[in-house]
Motif scaffolding. Structure first.
Motif, PDB file in Angstrom:
ATOM      1  N   ILE A  92       4.915   4.045  -7.461  1.00 50.36           N
ATOM      2  CA  ILE A  92       5.081   3.654  -6.060  1.00 50.36           C
ATOM      3  C   ILE A  92       4.610   4.771  -5.134  1.00 50.36           C
ATOM      4  O   ILE A  92       3.883   4.534  -4.156  1.00 50.36           O
ATOM      5  CB  ILE A  92       6.549   3.281  -5.782  1.00 50.36           C
ATOM      6  N   HIS A 126       7.383  -4.057  -4.085  1.00 46.97           N
ATOM      7  CA  HIS A 126       6.902  -3.573  -5.377  1.00 46.97           C
ATOM      8  C   HIS A 126       7.692  -4.279  -6.482  1.00 46.97           C
ATOM      9  O   HIS A 126       8.874  -4.603  -6.296  1.00 46.97           O
ATOM     10  CB  HIS A 126       7.089  -2.062  -5.497  1.00 46.97           C
ATOM     11  N   THR A 176       2.760  -1.947  -5.840  1.00 46.87           N
ATOM     12  CA  THR A 176       2.825  -1.531  -7.243  1.00 46.87           C
ATOM     13  C   THR A 176       3.369  -2.660  -8.105  1.00 46.87           C
ATOM     14  O   THR A 176       4.405  -3.260  -7.788  1.00 46.87           O
ATOM     15  CB  THR A 176       3.725  -0.296  -7.394  1.00 46.87           C
ATOM     16  N   ALA A 185      11.600  -2.774  -3.345  1.00 46.49           N
ATOM     17  CA  ALA A 185      11.156  -3.115  -4.694  1.00 46.49           C
ATOM     18  C   ALA A 185      12.184  -4.001  -5.377  1.00 46.49           C
ATOM     19  O   ALA A 185      13.352  -4.051  -4.973  1.00 46.49           O
ATOM     20  CB  ALA A 185      10.949  -1.838  -5.526  1.00 46.49           C
TER      21      ALA A 185
END
Length: 311
Positions: A277, A83, A110, A60
């Motif tokens: 997530i 993400h 996400t 992420a």
């Protein structure tokens, strides 16, 4: 643990994002991106492209750059399979947000618009108090000095920047998160300082879509007083007031102060990001951004000397 890279290491990232991540058991910081050299305990890359080319394992990214850069960087990050957390405002237009949302859905990733002010300590209490009151009007005063919080950041005033709305949108995010109805833009008076291209002071009128609840806001990014004003006041029909102050860290009902837990907004931001997530969901609230873009598009523009300041 979620392996995260922080993109943009300015003052807010250093003061808020990095400490929150270092204390969050769900995340481990593995890298950062900064065009300006910074000293961190993780590898720092000059560009996102360089980060993509390295052999680090990344899950992420947190985008803490100026708003105008976020769409391109977020698109690149999502295309890389990461993400994405977007600092506020998530994008500068709704169409940009829609494009990113579709890409995130297509990739099963996400995408999270991190409105940090809605994680202030007063917000859960307000969600309990306000529905029981007959609110007749709302006023907002959000006043601070931009140079204190963003020293030397000339991007704040360029074409396409939000100016004072970069701070005022925090108040709007709180307002929208607590409102049982859609908040509509009515009018705005935008004041510009010198040759800056983004407003430094704004007066904004809004209303509730169903009740017509009048809402007024004053935003000032050239506030000269020593103390900031970050306040929202709800006025009830019985004469009672509910006052959020210090950006949400303090709350009064009438003359009585309600004792709140310690304010840890960014801890709440990353706790929610981790949950999204894990659950395979996105959250992209654009209500506050819509009010800002309406005001910038349709507001009346005037010179600063004609602006009546009310500090």
């Amino acid at each position: 643990m979620i392996r995260i890279a922080v993109i943009g290491v300015g003052q807010i990232a250093r003061q808020q994002h990095l400490p929150a991540l270092e204390n969050d058991p769900d995340f481990t910081i593995v890298a950062a991106v900064s065009p300006v050299p910074v000293a961190l305990d993780v590898p720092v890359f000059a560009t996102l492209a360089e980060l993509r080319q390295c052999d680090l394992m990344i899950d992420a990214v947190a985008l803490c750059t100026p708003p105008a850069l976020r769409y391109g960087l977020a698109h690149e990050a999502l295309a890389s399979g990461w993400h994405v957390l977007l600092e506020k405002p998530p994008t500068v237009t709704r169409s940009q947000a829609g494009s990113l949302s579709r890409l995130a859905d297509d990739r099963g990733l996400t995408l999270f618009a991190a409105w940090h002010s809605v994680y202030a300590a007063s917000i859960p209490v307000l969600r309990e108090i306000l529905p029981a009151l007959s609110i007749e009007r709302v006023t907002i005063a959000w006043k601070e000095n931009a140079e204190k919080w963003h020293p030397g950041a000339d991007w704040l005033w360029r074409d396409g920047a939000l100016g004072v709305f970069d701070a005022g949108i925090n108040a709007l995010s709180i307002l929208c998160s607590l409102s049982p109805e859609v908040i509509l833009y009515d009018t705005a008076l935008l004041s510009f300082h010198g040759d800056q291209r983004a407003p430094s002071q704004v007066r904004l009128a809004m209303r509730g879509s169903e009740t017509g609840l009048p809402i007024s806001a004053e935003f000032d990014w050239r506030h000269e007083a020593a103390s900031e004003i970050w306040e929202i006041v709800w006025y009830a029909g019985n004469g009672e007031t509910v006052i959020l102050s210090e950006g949400g860290a303090r709350l009064h009902r009438g003359s009585r102060e309600i004792v709140l837990a310690e304010a840890r907004e960014y801890a709440g931001v990353y706790r929610h990001f981790a949950a999204l997530i894990r659950e395979g969901r996105s959250s992209l609230d654009l209500r506050a951004l819509d009010l800002v873009t309406d005001a910038l598009a349709f507001g009346t523009r005037q010179n600063p000397q004609r602006y009546l300041r009310t500090n």
